[in-house]
Enzyme design. Structure first.
Site, PDB file in Angstrom:
ATOM      1  N   PRO A 149       0.801  -1.236   0.000  1.00 42.14           N
ATOM      2  CG  PRO A 149       0.170  -0.859   2.224  1.00 42.14           C
ATOM      3  CD  PRO A 149       0.942  -1.815   1.346  1.00 42.14           C
ATOM      4  CD  GLU A 150       5.056  -0.343  -0.167  1.00 37.04           C
ATOM      5  OE1 GLU A 150       5.977  -1.111   0.129  1.00 37.04           O
ATOM      6  OE2 GLU A 150       3.990  -0.731  -0.709  1.00 37.04           O
ATOM      7  CG  LEU A 151       2.000   3.859  -5.343  1.00 39.69           C
ATOM      8  CD1 LEU A 151       1.347   3.479  -6.661  1.00 39.69           C
ATOM      9  CD2 LEU A 151       3.007   4.992  -5.560  1.00 39.69           C
ATOM     10  CG  HIS A 153       1.337   5.573   3.457  1.00 40.24           C
ATOM     11  ND1 HIS A 153       0.574   6.087   4.490  1.00 40.24           N
ATOM     12  CD2 HIS A 153       1.071   4.231   3.417  1.00 40.24           C
ATOM     13  CE1 HIS A 153      -0.104   5.102   5.054  1.00 40.24           C
ATOM     14  NE2 HIS A 153       0.173   3.984   4.425  1.00 40.24           N
TER      15      HIS A 153
END
Length: 256
Positions: A149-151, A153
């Site tokens: 889920p990095e994108l 953030h």
């Protein structure tokens, strides 16, 4: 705290480190990420401690296999975002050091001769997802939440990208990194990212069964097999066969 099953400190102990637990169960070393209040998020201290622990396991001839797991209700929630404000272009040395440390950790397990099985329950996201599938085998709990889920953030999952590309189909990989969708335990098994799905409280026990089977194999043969397995993955067929022939000749000296 680092203990054996008898409760005595081992030479694997890392004084002053509370972020990692290391325990020997016979020839199997169990390494536990120990920041349960932070869902075992990878800060610099934990990343460095884990890298050191894996190196020590590799260098210890008594250790035939490794189980990697996390304390509490999650395996690993990825990078500790609370460190990010200090990792800016104004601190290039710190940024480069942390990136090198993380990249080395993501590739460390497959470069080890000692086999590693991850025992994963709860969240395994971002760098934690990368760690989970970097192991040679993976056992997951039915409560698994797996993804990148990095994108969400505004972060690019740069240092896990190689692992994503190698272990997922391109369409699924891009879906996960671009939308942040999380996979369930059933989906992870269906896509070949896990070897077993069990109840959450059984992930370590199931991983130990696998590790103990490895520990019963002649260690030089298993190390050679693991090295060859990963080495031929990106070789053309003829080069892979030549590598296999070399190991075939070498293994004549492995018999007990």
């Amino acid at each position: 705290m680092t203990v054996t099953t008898s409760g005595q400190p081992t030479d694997a102990q890392m004084p002053g480190s509370d972020v990692l637990r290391v325990e020997d169960r016979g020839p199997v070393r169990v390494i536990t990420l120990n920041r349960p209040d932070k869902l075992n998020a990878l800060d610099t201290a934990l990343t460095r401690a884990l890298s050191t622990a894996l190196t020590r396991a590799e260098d210890d001839s008594r250790v035939r296999a490794v189980v990697l797991t996390g304390a509490g209700r999650a395996f690993c929630s990825g990078a500790d975002l609370s460190e990010f404000p200090s990792l800016t272009p104004d601190e290039p040395d710190a940024v480069l050091e942390r990136a090198a440390l993380t990249a080395g950790l993501q590739t460390r397990m497959q470069r080890m001769g000692t086999p590693v099985v991850s025992a994963v329950r709860g969240a395994a996201v971002g760098g934690g997802a990368g760690l989970a599938i970097a192991a040679d085998m993976t056992v997951v709990g039915t409560d698994l939440k797996f993804g990148y889920p990095e994108l969400r953030h505004s972060i690019v999952p740069a240092l896990v990208m190689a692992g994503i590309q190698r272990q997922l189909s391109r369409k699924l990989a891009f879906e996960l990194i671009s939308t942040g969708r999380l996979l369930s335990a059933t989906e992870v098994l269906e896509h070949g990212l896990a070897n077993r799905v069990v109840e959450p409280d059984r992930v370590v026990d199931e991983a130990l069964v696998i590790a103990e089977r490895w520990a019963a194999v002649e260690p030089r043969a298993l190390r050679a097999a693991k090295d060859l397995f990963y080495r031929v993955a990106d070789l053309p067929t003829e080069a892979a066969m030549r590598a296999g022939q070399d190991v075939n000749a070498l293994m004549r000296g492995f018999r007990r």
